[in-house]
Design an enzyme around this catalytic site. Sequence first.
Site, PDB file in Angstrom:
ATOM      1  N   HIS A 130     -22.006 -13.741  -5.788  1.00  0.00           N
ATOM      2  CA  HIS A 130     -20.272 -13.274  -6.137  1.00  0.00           C
ATOM      3  C   HIS A 130     -21.015 -11.396  -7.069  1.00  0.00           C
ATOM      4  O   HIS A 130     -22.439 -12.165  -6.859  1.00  0.00           O
ATOM      5  CB  HIS A 130     -20.481 -14.030  -7.115  1.00  0.00           C
ATOM      6  N   ASP A 208     -27.061 -19.404  -8.242  1.00  0.00           N
ATOM      7  CA  ASP A 208     -25.722 -20.175  -9.183  1.00  0.00           C
ATOM      8  C   ASP A 208     -25.078 -20.580  -8.622  1.00  0.00           C
ATOM      9  O   ASP A 208     -24.443 -20.651  -7.190  1.00  0.00           O
ATOM     10  CB  ASP A 208     -24.906 -17.833  -8.709  1.00  0.00           C
ATOM     11  N   GLN A 211     -20.245 -22.595  -8.221  1.00  0.00           N
ATOM     12  CA  GLN A 211     -19.369 -23.435  -7.804  1.00  0.00           C
ATOM     13  C   GLN A 211     -20.017 -24.948  -7.182  1.00  0.00           C
ATOM     14  O   GLN A 211     -18.942 -26.329  -7.030  1.00  0.00           O
ATOM     15  CB  GLN A 211     -18.715 -22.970  -6.184  1.00  0.00           C
ATOM     16  N   LYS A 234     -15.391 -24.177 -14.539  1.00  0.00           N
ATOM     17  CA  LYS A 234     -14.845 -24.657 -13.556  1.00  0.00           C
ATOM     18  C   LYS A 234     -15.042 -25.834 -13.358  1.00  0.00           C
ATOM     19  O   LYS A 234     -14.679 -26.412 -12.154  1.00  0.00           O
ATOM     20  CB  LYS A 234     -15.613 -23.379 -12.677  1.00  0.00           C
ATOM     21  N   CYS A 372     -14.893 -11.473  -5.768  1.00  0.00           N
ATOM     22  CA  CYS A 372     -15.518 -10.531  -6.256  1.00  0.00           C
ATOM     23  C   CYS A 372     -16.661 -10.512  -5.782  1.00  0.00           C
ATOM     24  O   CYS A 372     -18.196 -11.099  -6.044  1.00  0.00           O
ATOM     25  CB  CYS A 372     -16.390 -11.646  -7.747  1.00  0.00           C
TER      26      CYS A 372
HETATM   27  C1  LIG Z   1     -16.910 -18.047 -10.850  1.00  0.00           C
HETATM   28  C2  LIG Z   1     -18.065 -17.859  -9.908  1.00  0.00           C
HETATM   29  C3  LIG Z   1     -19.141 -16.647 -10.764  1.00  0.00           C
HETATM   30  C4  LIG Z   1     -18.387 -16.050 -12.020  1.00  0.00           C
HETATM   31  O1  LIG Z   1     -18.061 -17.016 -13.355  1.00  0.00           O
HETATM   32  P1  LIG Z   1     -17.641 -16.825 -14.663  1.00  0.00           P
HETATM   33  O2  LIG Z   1     -17.574 -17.559 -15.336  1.00  0.00           O
HETATM   34  O3  LIG Z   1     -16.909 -15.697 -14.588  1.00  0.00           O
HETATM   35  O4  LIG Z   1     -19.154 -15.960 -14.824  1.00  0.00           O
HETATM   36  C5  LIG Z   1     -20.252 -16.315 -10.348  1.00  0.00           C
HETATM   37  N1  LIG Z   1     -20.654 -17.256  -9.348  1.00  0.00           N
HETATM   38  C6  LIG Z   1     -19.919 -17.617  -8.880  1.00  0.00           C
HETATM   39  C7  LIG Z   1     -20.391 -17.982  -7.136  1.00  0.00           C
HETATM   40  C8  LIG Z   1     -19.158 -18.024  -8.822  1.00  0.00           C
HETATM   41  O5  LIG Z   1     -17.866 -18.972  -8.273  1.00  0.00           O
END
Ligand SMILES: *Cc1c(COP(=O)(O)O)cnc(C)c1O
Length: 414
Positions: A130, A208, A211, A234, A372
């Site tokens: 992302h 990260d 997800q 999320k 993104c």
């Molecule tokens: C949604 C997402 C982000 C960004 O999340 P934010 O809440 O906008 O900071 C970063 N990495 C992954 C893999 C995502 O799915």
Amino acid sequence: MNVMTNPTALDVARVRADFPILAEKIRGKPLVFLDSAASAQKPRAVIDAVRNAMETQYANVHRGLHWMSERTTDAYEAARDTVAALMNARDRSEIVFTRNVTESLNLMAHSYGRGVLQPGQAVLISAMEHHSNIVPWQLLRDERGIELRVAPITDAGELDLEAFESLLQDGKVGLVSMTHMSNVLGTVTPAARIVRIAHAHGAKVLFDGAQAIVHRRVDVQALDCDFYAWTGHKLYGPTGIGVLWGRRHLLDRMPPFLGGGEMISSVTYEKSTWAVVPHKFEAGTPPILEGIGLKAAIDYVGSLDFDAIAAHEAALTEHAIARIGNVEGVHILGRAQDRGGVVAFTLDNAHAHDVATLLDRQGIAVRAGHHCAEPLMRRFGLESTARASFGIYTTHEEIDFLADSLVRVREFFK
Ligand SMILES: *Cc1c(COP(=O)(O)O)cnc(C)c1O
């Protein structure tokens, strides 16, 4: 396994009843919400927790000596305990609250990147990140001369582990920062193996998990990683709260990110000293209501059983790949062995935005665009795709409806 007769299976009808928004109609049609990977809907438990806090126990935290402030501080700090338990952190002080995963990653680039990494060292990401896990490292590279390396992925959308390891060979990589699950391909990366390989070459590992944490049980001690970042909205929680978990001794070594109230021990014009971890990284009034809401979200998800959720989402994903993939002219991006509830696809001769607009007329919410992840799109020679993504409230019938609607949408582009 027949999910319907499995005693531990998720009772999706009951789950749906817990989400008020799912009763909303879109242009007179039931809402078919297939955009949970962008942000998930909120259960009544979260809505009630936030409203209840505002109605009955709200004040600023950590500072007041009065009853209301102490109550609110307890509620907010309880969220830290809940998050620590969710991730199996060794200690609650390893949980830093931020605004979102983007801020968690920026905190890492600023504090670990500028305070611990040295010019000449490198940060290694993957080709399916992302933008939030690309741009902070680019800023660091341009300012500090810290190299940015990108590990390639295969055509199936999996990390090329051999290439990954070869990028670590010269020992210059100080930090691997990688997605635990792609928000486009659905690929779940082999986190424990990534950690073993990186550690063998002297690199720390940050995931990260924006997800992944939604779709699986994440145990940071079992993974043996060094940092793990995610975002509350999320995971059915409120917006405005994110998490950075890190090993205590590493967080202790890192300089502050933002300066201000909450993060100091003492301040004079000549010199200030910092509060202990995690408060060192939590400048200003923290996301109090968001923390209380996030705790409610985690408690709610926990009440459903994480394994049942994972099984439900795996069944949905398999069903979606079969149904959507069978629509003539539709191509699904990525076919990783290990994947979560995200399915990106293209339709021949159609722009993804037009597909999404036509689906919206049926009340179906899917995302369209680069998600993104522009470099990842380019890797597959695309500018955009449509993307359906699933949550605990998603049903097989909704996926059937999406597939049937795609058959009709296709007629426009023949
Ligand atoms: C949604 C997402 C982000 C960004 O999340 P934010 O809440 O906008 O900071 C970063 N990495 C992954 C893999 C995502 O799915």
